[in-house]
Motif scaffolding. Sequence first.
Motif, short mmCIF file in Angstrom:
data_model
loop_
_atom_site.label_atom_id
_atom_site.label_comp_id
_atom_site.label_asym_id
_atom_site.label_seq_id
_atom_site.Cartn_x
_atom_site.Cartn_y
_atom_site.Cartn_z
N GLU A 130 -10.73 51.28 36.54
CA GLU A 130 -11.42 51.45 37.62
C GLU A 130 -10.75 51.76 38.83
OE1 GLU A 130 -14.07 47.95 38.04
OE2 GLU A 130 -15.04 48.50 36.04
N SER A 131 -9.36 51.43 38.85
CA SER A 131 -8.51 51.52 39.89
C SER A 131 -8.26 52.91 40.43
CB SER A 131 -7.05 51.24 39.58
OG SER A 131 -6.38 51.69 38.74
N ASN B 73 -10.58 54.87 41.10
CA ASN B 73 -11.70 55.28 42.17
C ASN B 73 -12.07 54.07 42.93
OD1 ASN B 73 -12.08 57.77 40.75
ND2 ASN B 73 -13.20 56.60 39.17
N SER B 74 -11.24 53.00 42.95
CA SER B 74 -11.35 51.69 43.61
C SER B 74 -10.33 51.08 44.21
CB SER B 74 -12.36 50.80 42.92
OG SER B 74 -12.35 49.61 43.68
N HIS C 50 -10.10 48.13 45.18
CA HIS C 50 -10.59 46.72 45.30
C HIS C 50 -10.49 46.19 43.70
CE1 HIS C 50 -10.98 46.23 49.50
NE2 HIS C 50 -12.12 47.21 49.38
N ALA C 51 -10.21 47.10 42.84
CA ALA C 51 -10.52 46.94 41.27
C ALA C 51 -9.85 45.65 40.74
CB ALA C 51 -9.99 48.18 40.64
#
Length: 503
Positions: free
Chosen positions: A393-394, A396-397, A399-400
């Motif tokens: 997920e990192s 696109n985020s 705070h992943a």
Amino acid sequence: MGLMLHHPALSTADLPWLHVFEAGFAHLGETFATPTEPTPLPAAYWVGCNDALREALGLPSDLWEQLEAMALFTGNLPLRDHPSYASVYSGHQFGQWAGQLGDGRALNLGALQTPIGLQELQLKGAGPTPFSRRGDGRAVLRSSIREFLASEAMHGLGIPTTRALCVTGSPAHVRREDIETAAVVTRVAPSFVRFGHFEHFSSNGQIDALRILADHVVTAHFPALQHKKGSERYVDLLHEVTQRTAVLMAQWQAVGFCHGVMNTDNMSVLGLTLDYGPYQYLDGFDANHICNHSDHQGRYAYARQPQIAYWNLFCLGQALMPLIDEQAPALAALEGYKQAFPAAMDQGMRHKLGLQGTHHGDRALVEDLLQAMQQDRVDYTVFWRRLSLAVRESANSTHAFAPVRDLFMHREVFDAWCKRYLERLGSSHRQAAGDAMLRTNPKYILRNHLGELAIRQAKQGNFAMVQELLHVLHAPFDEHPTHEAWAGLAPEWASSIEISCSS
């Protein structure tokens, strides 16, 4: 409730699915395999049935509906044309020579030709044998369920192991620490030959028998070595066993598996995980964790397993020395462990971290991570699964990694490590790396408390959780939304579960 047959014996002709049954190890003669009849149990019933393995073995789809099958796998229906047998072996237990041991509560039915090759079937808990050493030869429901589930959990994780086809139970009483009920687990493996088999014949000066055993193992399981002559064959056999054992140890360590009783008689020459007694998968990470409450000195602590395997291999090497002309080649075969284990361990941890290629700082990255996990007793399985999701997920985020960070009390330590890790991981292909990590780091493992809950229900006659756990553990990398709770942190009461050699 069940079936107790009183036939003196049945032929494999009466069981069409056993029409290609063979004697297996027993063909070597009574020096190696002592004919032993099982002791029947009353009112047998199914506890756990492994459909996936049944299908892989090419056994009929209605197997669990056949009363003869239940009777056979309980030890109530001996085979007239292929008598069951127990094998003799010796070994080192907790570092001390124990002398003669043997199949004290295991009976081999023979070998079955299957779509996945020749597989031996073995009943564990079917009554006393000549090697029971004052024991009753029985297994209890608790330990049988634990072995049934653990065998299949390891298979689901892709780690070499004996398998478990089924468990049958009986209301017959068995005395352990308390009075429990009896059960029999049907184990499956290409071979159950142990380091201890070689130790037995070597220690007793039975060199001809030692050679017959070694040649059998080569012919049946290491055919590429058959053309080797003289001592070269046995040096190469030792080398192959060493390499397989090194890889197995790396797989155990990477997944956080503690065996608990790595005696030489519990070591497979095929590099299989063998004999599930006081095993445990780590909850909070502790490199010094001792899962066996009988291991008062901590000989078989988690971090010591690779070293103990190396020690055990030296025992095997010593046993093979009568077949090997010189010491130097045997030592060279054993020394290969020092390269094979670290290489397999490094590769396994790179896969867990989603790292491609090699880097001189990779081992330090892993060691610093484990130290941080040790300091805060971070849950081993949950950490790796959350890290896998975070990497995916990192891309696109920003705070992943927060759910991973939340597992640590010393968050500044994790932050510093994570910065190094992300620099090593790189910023491209994060989603692909995370997807690969999710196929490497399981969501579900057989935590002690899950096995305990299944056992408690089974003792009340409810076997649903045994079957549900089996289904989930066969696919431990999948999501299984209806069993999300099984992927969570262990409850506080889990730490009070004690497991010992009687487990």
